[in-house]
Design an enzyme around this catalytic site. Structure first.
Site, PDB file in Angstrom:
ATOM      1  N   ASP A  32       0.834  -1.191   0.000  1.00  0.00           N
ATOM      2  CA  ASP A  32       0.000   0.000   0.000  1.00  0.00           C
ATOM      3  C   ASP A  32       0.884   1.263   0.000  1.00  0.00           C
ATOM      4  O   ASP A  32       1.709   1.439   0.888  1.00  0.00           O
ATOM      5  CB  ASP A  32      -0.890  -0.037   1.256  1.00  0.00           C
ATOM      6  CG  ASP A  32      -2.193   0.697   1.086  1.00  0.00           C
ATOM      7  OD1 ASP A  32      -2.148   1.866   0.664  1.00  0.00           O
ATOM      8  OD2 ASP A  32      -3.248   0.109   1.383  1.00  0.00           O
ATOM      9  N   THR A  66      -6.917   3.409  -2.115  1.00  0.00           N
ATOM     10  CA  THR A  66      -6.657   2.004  -1.805  1.00  0.00           C
ATOM     11  C   THR A  66      -7.612   1.018  -2.479  1.00  0.00           C
ATOM     12  O   THR A  66      -7.174   0.094  -3.159  1.00  0.00           O
ATOM     13  CB  THR A  66      -6.696   1.791  -0.276  1.00  0.00           C
ATOM     14  OG1 THR A  66      -5.645   2.572   0.283  1.00  0.00           O
ATOM     15  CG2 THR A  66      -6.467   0.339   0.089  1.00  0.00           C
ATOM     16  N   ASN A  81     -12.764   5.396  -2.159  1.00  0.00           N
ATOM     17  CA  ASN A  81     -12.896   4.625  -0.917  1.00  0.00           C
ATOM     18  C   ASN A  81     -14.312   4.731  -0.347  1.00  0.00           C
ATOM     19  O   ASN A  81     -14.827   3.791   0.236  1.00  0.00           O
ATOM     20  CB  ASN A  81     -11.875   5.088   0.120  1.00  0.00           C
ATOM     21  CG  ASN A  81     -10.516   4.403  -0.062  1.00  0.00           C
ATOM     22  OD1 ASN A  81     -10.420   3.336  -0.665  1.00  0.00           O
ATOM     23  ND2 ASN A  81      -9.477   5.020   0.456  1.00  0.00           N
ATOM     24  N   HIS A 121      -2.640  10.893  -0.663  1.00  0.00           N
ATOM     25  CA  HIS A 121      -2.652  10.550  -2.093  1.00  0.00           C
ATOM     26  C   HIS A 121      -4.078  10.618  -2.632  1.00  0.00           C
ATOM     27  O   HIS A 121      -4.988  10.983  -1.897  1.00  0.00           O
ATOM     28  CB  HIS A 121      -2.063   9.158  -2.283  1.00  0.00           C
ATOM     29  CG  HIS A 121      -2.744   8.145  -1.400  1.00  0.00           C
ATOM     30  ND1 HIS A 121      -3.900   7.507  -1.765  1.00  0.00           N
ATOM     31  CD2 HIS A 121      -2.459   7.716  -0.137  1.00  0.00           C
ATOM     32  CE1 HIS A 121      -4.287   6.711  -0.769  1.00  0.00           C
ATOM     33  NE2 HIS A 121      -3.427   6.819   0.235  1.00  0.00           N
TER      34      HIS A 121
HETATM   35 ZN   LIG Z   1      -3.611   5.803   2.025  1.00  0.00          ZN
END
Ligand SMILES: [Zn+2]
Length: 579
Positions: free
Chosen positions: A41, A82, A103, A508
């Site tokens: 990650d 992610t 997300n 990010h």
């Molecule tokens: Zn992150």
């Protein structure tokens, strides 16, 4: 179901013969016995080689010396988060097709924000393992209204699904991660996912996958592996002055969590400490625990022991949390990477002993890259700043727009990266045209400092957008049912430094190259070493894995085959190729 029961010797031989016949019958020259897909990650593409001289034996060095190293791989979608990246790696599809557009997103039918893999139909198998909203610091986790988890919202098949289909369910498919979304995405719809519960300190799953834990999982959890860090600290592996960031431990933009601090050693505290398990996840301990559990799984589920290829995904989350809290250019991130290198070496050694690296195809990539913390850039004379979308509705331009439309209340209901959500009820009550309001707000947002592009979903639906590479990435991210009203791209080096009240060093999620750039390594199972500089994409991985085992590509796959992987394998020994 998936485990072969105790059988007589005769039956064992028969089963083994059947498995071999299966392997030879399918068009799968030299198919590996085990595919291990590693996702680190927030591992930006330059990070594995940044500290090359400091790497140990058998970790990243194994991949660099024995694998195909793609040194120019970039995601092709705009929201580099992610779940978006993991699902792209798993499916070979763009978010527009796989549906994981961010997300969290606003579900228009439910009229609320949803967390990507929440599913109230499938509760967690462990009582008391639910997300604790009091101590949960991952803002996306806190958005979930249900503790249930499943891959139901992933709209296309994964490579792991295709492997299960190809082998009539004989392939064993597992995924492990600290983050639930790092495991659920990779296990696909047919596999089994395990993730770390900060509330219980155990690896857990949901009733989507299992009705009860296998004995080995219950036994492993009962051993309380998290306890071994209690009362100790994350310390540096080497002498501090030997690090690139050795003289830069204390930086005022790093997040100083109570007790954990922003300089070494970082104390995890006592095991009954309120944030004890959380602090473990913000350090290399997270990856060590993930690997411990994964190796137990490898052993107890007998992965890679017959000719039917099995699949194990391991997603290491520490690099992301450390990057957010301290920045990717920090002493903490540097030490974390060197410790990750050791964790990888331990994994590859175990794979070699149990399955043989010659029979194991290892793929390593990342779900997204990483931006530098603004403080790091400013110190080097590079402009950078945090942005605050919460203030947008009160800017003079939007206030003027509200007066033009005759509304007094806030027009911008929320901003959840990357989308602005307008108050649709307000728009309807005032008989306003949704498309017109979207366009007008987007036009005003475009004028704000730090905003590079604001594009209304209406513009995307009607094809009224400028032809530019940035827009192609936004389109790849656009799912009409899940995308918000206005897609906002900040100028490079502009970030939201606030994660739901917690101030972080970096965040990010942008379409800029520091966020899209990730490494891809493919090694083992006859792959010949090579460094490749042509531009490739992480969504090339899933169709490549399909081709290696002879499965059809996942249903939404938009990737190309990573041909260098096959060139090496075709030259290798014992590999059958069609004339
Ligand atoms: Zn992150």
């Amino acid at each position: 179901m998936k485990k072969i029961p105790l059988v007589t010797h005769f039956l064992t031989v028969l089963l083994a013969t059947t498995a071999t016949a299966f392997a030879a019958g399918a068009d799968r020259p030299g198919a590996p016995r085990l595919i291990v897909q590693i996702t680190v990650d927030q591992l930006r593409g330059d990070l594995p080689t940044r500290y090359r001289d400091r790497l140990g034996e058998g970790g990243f060095r194994y991949l660099l010396e024995h694998g195909v190293h793609y040194a120019n791989a970039h995601f092709q979608h705009a929201t580099t988060e992610t779940i978006v990246g993991h699902t792209t790696l798993a499916t070979g599809a763009h978010p527009s097709a796989h549906g994981m557009v961010a997300n969290v997103w606003y579900d228009r039918e439910l009229e609320r924000l949803v967390y990507n893999i929440e599913d109230s139909r499938y509760r967690l198998l462990t009582a008391g393992a639910d997300v604790d909203s009091e101590t949960e610091i991952d803002p996306t986790q806190r958005k979930a209204r249900s503790e249930g988890r499943s891959p139901a919202a992933i709209l296309v098949s994964t490579f792991s699904d295709e492997l299960a289909i190809l082998t009539a369910g004989r392939a064993k498919v597992f995924a492990v991660s600290v983050k639930d979304r790092g495991a659920v995405s990779m296990a696909g719809h047919a596999g089994t996912a395990y993730w770390f519960s900060k509330a219980s300190g155990e690896f857990v799953t949901s009733t989507y996958y299992l009705e009860q834990y296998p004995q080995w999982v219950a036994a492993w959890n009962a051993e309380r592996h998290t306890d071994r860090y209690a009362g100790t600290s994350w310390e540096l592996l080497h002498a501090q002055d030997s690090y690139l960031f050795g003289d830069a431990d204390d930086r005022n933009w790093e997040t100083a969590l109570p007790g954990f601090g922003r300089t070494f050693p970082h104390a995890w505290g006592t095991k009954d400490g309120r944030y004890y398990t959380t602090l473990l996840t913000l350090s290399p301990a997270a990856d060590e625990l993930t690997l411990d559990f994964a190796l137990e799984l490898l052993d107890k589920e007998d992965l890679g022991t017959d000719d039917v290829p099995d699949f194990l995904s391991i997603s290491f989350s520490a690099t992301d949390y450390v990057g957010h809290i301290f920045g990717p250019s920090s002493l903490e991130a540097e030490d974390n990477l060197l410790r990750l290198d050791r964790t990888l070496a331990r994994l590859f050694k175990a794979l070699d002993e149990r399955v043989g690296l010659a029979n194991t195809l290892v793929v390593l990539s990342a779900d997204h890259g990483a931006p530098e913390a603004p403080g790091t850039l400013i110190e080097l004379g590079i402009e950078s700043a945090y942005v605050d979308p919460a203030a947008w509705d009160k800017t003079p331009a939007i206030e003027a727009l509200k007066r033009r439309f005759g509304v007094g209340q806030p027009l911008i209901e929320a901003f959840y990266q990357p989308y602005v959500y307008l108050d649709r009820q307000l728009i309807a009550e005032h008989d306003l045209d949704q498309a017109e309001v979207e366009r007008a707000v987007a036009d005003e947002l475009m004028k704000l400092d730090g905003v590079a592009l604001a594009l209304s979903s209406e513009a995307l639906r009607s094809g009224a957008f400028p032809e530019m590479p940035l827009v192609r990435k936004i389109l790849n991210n656009f799912n009409p049912k899940r995308s918000g009203d206005i897609f906002v791209v900040f100028e490079p080096q502009r970030f939201i430094g606030d994660m739901d009240g917690l101030t972080v060093a970096s965040g990010h999620g942008s379409p800029w190259s520091y966020d899209t750039f990730v490494p891809i390594f493919v090694a083992g199972a006859g792959v010949a070493p090579r460094k490749v500089y042509r531009r490739v994409a992480p969504n090339d991985i899933a169709p490549t894995l399909s081709a290696i085992v002879g499965a059809k590509p996942p249903s939404g796959s938009a990737g190309e085959l990573l041909i260098e992987v096959f060139e090496g394998r075709d030259r290798g020994q014992g590999v059958r190729t069609t004339p």
